[in-house]
Design an enzyme around this catalytic site. Structure first.
Site, PDB file in Angstrom:
ATOM      1  N   ARG A 177       7.361 -59.306 -34.770  1.00 23.63           N
ATOM      2  CA  ARG A 177       8.081 -58.900 -33.553  1.00 23.63           C
ATOM      3  C   ARG A 177       9.140 -59.944 -33.196  1.00 23.63           C
ATOM      4  O   ARG A 177      10.110 -59.642 -32.525  1.00 23.63           O
ATOM      5  CB  ARG A 177       7.106 -58.663 -32.388  1.00 23.63           C
ATOM      6  CG  ARG A 177       7.794 -58.258 -31.096  1.00 23.63           C
ATOM      7  CD  ARG A 177       6.910 -57.461 -30.133  1.00 23.63           C
ATOM      8  NE  ARG A 177       5.570 -57.993 -29.989  1.00 23.63           N
ATOM      9  CZ  ARG A 177       5.271 -59.117 -29.314  1.00 23.63           C
ATOM     10  NH1 ARG A 177       6.214 -59.803 -28.715  1.00 23.63           N
ATOM     11  NH2 ARG A 177       4.024 -59.521 -29.243  1.00 23.63           N
ATOM     12  N   TYR A 220      28.261 -42.536 -24.321  1.00 25.15           N
ATOM     13  CA  TYR A 220      27.161 -41.833 -24.988  1.00 25.15           C
ATOM     14  C   TYR A 220      26.110 -41.395 -23.951  1.00 25.15           C
ATOM     15  O   TYR A 220      25.786 -42.162 -23.031  1.00 25.15           O
ATOM     16  CB  TYR A 220      26.548 -42.775 -26.033  1.00 25.15           C
ATOM     17  CG  TYR A 220      25.378 -42.177 -26.749  1.00 25.15           C
ATOM     18  CD1 TYR A 220      25.574 -41.194 -27.707  1.00 25.15           C
ATOM     19  CD2 TYR A 220      24.080 -42.579 -26.468  1.00 25.15           C
ATOM     20  CE1 TYR A 220      24.500 -40.625 -28.352  1.00 25.15           C
ATOM     21  CE2 TYR A 220      23.005 -42.014 -27.120  1.00 25.15           C
ATOM     22  CZ  TYR A 220      23.217 -41.033 -28.061  1.00 25.15           C
ATOM     23  OH  TYR A 220      22.147 -40.467 -28.696  1.00 25.15           O
ATOM     24  N   ASP A 277      30.364 -51.030 -26.937  1.00 24.69           N
ATOM     25  CA  ASP A 277      29.693 -50.175 -27.924  1.00 24.69           C
ATOM     26  C   ASP A 277      30.749 -49.792 -28.960  1.00 24.69           C
ATOM     27  O   ASP A 277      31.666 -49.023 -28.683  1.00 24.69           O
ATOM     28  CB  ASP A 277      29.119 -48.934 -27.216  1.00 24.69           C
ATOM     29  CG  ASP A 277      28.365 -48.019 -28.175  1.00 24.69           C
ATOM     30  OD1 ASP A 277      28.667 -48.032 -29.383  1.00 24.69           O
ATOM     31  OD2 ASP A 277      27.485 -47.271 -27.703  1.00 24.69           O
ATOM     32  N   LYS A 295      24.422 -44.490 -37.171  1.00 26.55           N
ATOM     33  CA  LYS A 295      25.662 -43.791 -37.517  1.00 26.55           C
ATOM     34  C   LYS A 295      26.279 -44.399 -38.783  1.00 26.55           C
ATOM     35  O   LYS A 295      25.659 -44.345 -39.817  1.00 26.55           O
ATOM     36  CB  LYS A 295      26.596 -43.805 -36.302  1.00 26.55           C
ATOM     37  CG  LYS A 295      25.898 -43.451 -34.973  1.00 26.55           C
ATOM     38  CD  LYS A 295      25.346 -42.027 -34.939  1.00 26.55           C
ATOM     39  CE  LYS A 295      24.371 -41.782 -33.794  1.00 26.55           C
ATOM     40  NZ  LYS A 295      24.861 -42.118 -32.459  1.00 26.55           N
TER      41      LYS A 295
HETATM   42  C1  LIG Z   1      24.265 -42.445 -31.235  1.00 26.27           C
HETATM   43  C2  LIG Z   1      24.922 -43.372 -30.313  1.00 26.27           C
HETATM   44  C3  LIG Z   1      24.172 -44.237 -29.504  1.00 26.27           C
HETATM   45  C4  LIG Z   1      22.663 -44.234 -29.494  1.00 26.27           C
HETATM   46  O1  LIG Z   1      22.143 -44.661 -30.705  1.00 26.27           O
HETATM   47  P1  LIG Z   1      20.665 -44.242 -31.266  1.00 26.27           P
HETATM   48  O2  LIG Z   1      20.626 -44.930 -32.573  1.00 26.27           O
HETATM   49  O3  LIG Z   1      20.652 -42.752 -31.343  1.00 26.27           O
HETATM   50  O4  LIG Z   1      19.684 -44.754 -30.286  1.00 26.27           O
HETATM   51  C5  LIG Z   1      24.861 -45.109 -28.692  1.00 26.27           C
HETATM   52  N1  LIG Z   1      26.203 -45.137 -28.644  1.00 26.27           N
HETATM   53  C6  LIG Z   1      26.947 -44.310 -29.398  1.00 26.27           C
HETATM   54  C7  LIG Z   1      28.433 -44.367 -29.299  1.00 26.27           C
HETATM   55  C8  LIG Z   1      26.345 -43.396 -30.253  1.00 26.27           C
HETATM   56  O5  LIG Z   1      27.094 -42.559 -30.978  1.00 26.27           O
END
Ligand SMILES: *Cc1c(COP(=O)(O)O)cnc(C)c1O
Length: 436
Positions: free
Chosen positions: A78, A131, A213, A238
């Site tokens: 962890r 998001y 992000d 992604k």
């Molecule tokens: C998919 C996504 C998230 C969340 O990510 P997860 O891996 O699904 O928890 C956050 N920000 C953006 C821009 C995303 O496309």
């Protein structure tokens, strides 16, 4: 562990990230000469002796300063694990970050980072739209801890943003959270302007952090740390993962900030697991290849869509001639338009649905950044919890379709899109307008 930087140069010349993704941070001699690091599928690590265990814990719990060149020892998965440490070293390279942390999901990276850097009474200014999960976390979860989220719209001018920051009680602004390009409109936020605002309103006792992000264009095509961001976040589900077969996240920042974020990760237990970490390392080897190929195809497809008689408008980062402000941000921040395309089909939700239902090669699914192309309807799917009025304010229409372009042959993708347009047929209002 040896310093991974030892292997990052030849003759004093720094090697590029794509050249280092197969080897950086790992020495085959550690694992019987295996060219690939094994998956360290273990929960705990054996100490050589009790003194070593004590020394590791002192460092992990911050009971003493590290000696020069002393790295945190392996204690428990962890806290840290070699599969994650190698991955994290590699992740720093694309963004030029000092340190990285991997997480169980993008939302784990976002929630853990925000909880680490915010406290009751703080205000977060954030771009809109963000998001859906981030939107919910900002507006509903943080509120329970006395933290206020204030959105700013894509149409906000630098003067309006500055006025919004000025209206916040002194000392309460703690973070500017930005998603750029925005999902699903590809709207860009000026990171340099946000960084200047963060510096203007921050002080030594109460810094204002710019958290970005960077899931949509990073880590290959946009590097927010170079434009003044303090923390970069990813949904590694992604592009980083890139094959729609895992869920993971990452955070990157300076060593002092990562210390705070990693401490919160330890107590929330939001770290990535070793198997997923290993899968991500495999994905990183082809990251640039995949992203470049998808972007080259997306450019061709976006240009083709723009002139299609059933397309009302495209939202793509090289289609910004109508907006010099956006074009200027694009030129300063982005190295490529990437592979996310949104477009408005002529008609409304009915036409959008007929189109989506007719696709054959392109799959109807949310998520993005994988090797396969995906299509979805933001207004009723990814962004359906936003009221129709707010959707329109953010530029999300009922005719909008979002495409994530993969690595298929672009001609085959256009063949599929073409036959889906044919299945829609001309909406009545278009036929009438074109006859007139
Ligand atoms: C998919 C996504 C998230 C969340 O990510 P997860 O891996 O699904 O928890 C956050 N920000 C953006 C821009 C995303 O496309």
């Amino acid at each position: 562990m040896t310093n991974p930087h030892d292997h990052a140069h030849i003759g004093g010349q720094q090697l590029r990230p794509e050249s280092l993704m197969m080897s950086y941070g790992y020495t085959p001699a550690w694992s019987e000469g295996a060219i690939k690091p094994p998956i360290f599928q273990t929960s705990t690590f054996v100490f050589k002796n009790a003194e070593e265990g004590k020394a590791f814990f002192e460092l992990a719990y911050g009971l003493r300063q590290a000696n020069p060149d002393e790295e945190m020892g392996l204690i428990y998965s962890r806290l840290n694990n070699p599969s994650l440490e190698i991955l994290e070293h590699r992740l720093t390279l694309w963004d030029g970050a000092e340190e990285a942390a991997s997480f169980a999901s993008g939302m784990a990276a976002i929630s853990t980072t925000l909880l680490a850097l915010l406290q009751p009474g703080d205000v977060v200014l954030h771009s809109e739209p963000v998001y859906g999960g981030s939107d919910f976390f900002l507006k509903n979860v943080l509120r329970k801890f006395g933290i206020e989220a204030q959105g700013f719209l894509p149409t906000a001018t630098p003067e309006q943003l500055e006025a919004q920051a000025a209206a916040i009680a002194p000392g309460r602004l703690a973070m500017i959270f930005v998603e750029t390009p925005a999902n699903p409109t590809n709207h860009l936020v000026d990171l340099e302007a946000c960084a200047a605002l963060a510096r203007q309103y921050g002080s030594a006792d109460k810094p204002v952090r710019l958290v970005v992000d960077n899931t949509f264009l990073g880590p290959v095509f946009q590097h927010p740390l170079k434009h003044g961001a303090d923390v970069v976040l990813y949904s590694a589900t992604k592009f980083l993962g890139g094959h729609s077969d895992l869920i993971a996240g990452a955070a990157l920042a300076s060593k002092p900030l990562m210390k705070e974020i990693k401490a919160m990760r330890t107590f929330m237990g939001t770290m990535c697991d070793p198997n997923t970490g290993w899968m991500l390392m495999r994905s990183l080897e082809t990251l640039k290849l995949r992203m470049e190929r998808a972007a080259t195809s997306a450019q061709v497809i976006a240009d083709w869509l723009r002139q299609h008689p059933l397309v009302a408008r495209t939202y793509y980062l090289t289609h910004l001639e109508h907006c010099p402000v956006q074009q200027d941000i694009y030129q300063r921040h982005c190295l490529s338009p990437g592979s996310m395309i949104s477009f408005d089909i002529k008609g409304g939700e009915a036409e959008a649905f007929r189109f989506l239902n007719a696709l054959k090669l392109i799959k109807l699914a949310v998520s993005l950044g994988g090797t396969e192309s995906l299509a979805e309807h933001p207004a009723t799917m990814t962004h359906s919890d936003i009221t129709p009025a707010d959707q329109l304010e953010m530029g999300i229409t009922s005719q909008m379709i979002r495409l994530s372009i993969g690595v298929e042959d672009p001609q085959d993708l256009m063949l599929d899109l073409s036959q889906a347009f044919e299945a829609v047929g001309m909406p009545k209002e278009v036929r009438v307008a074109e006859l007139a």
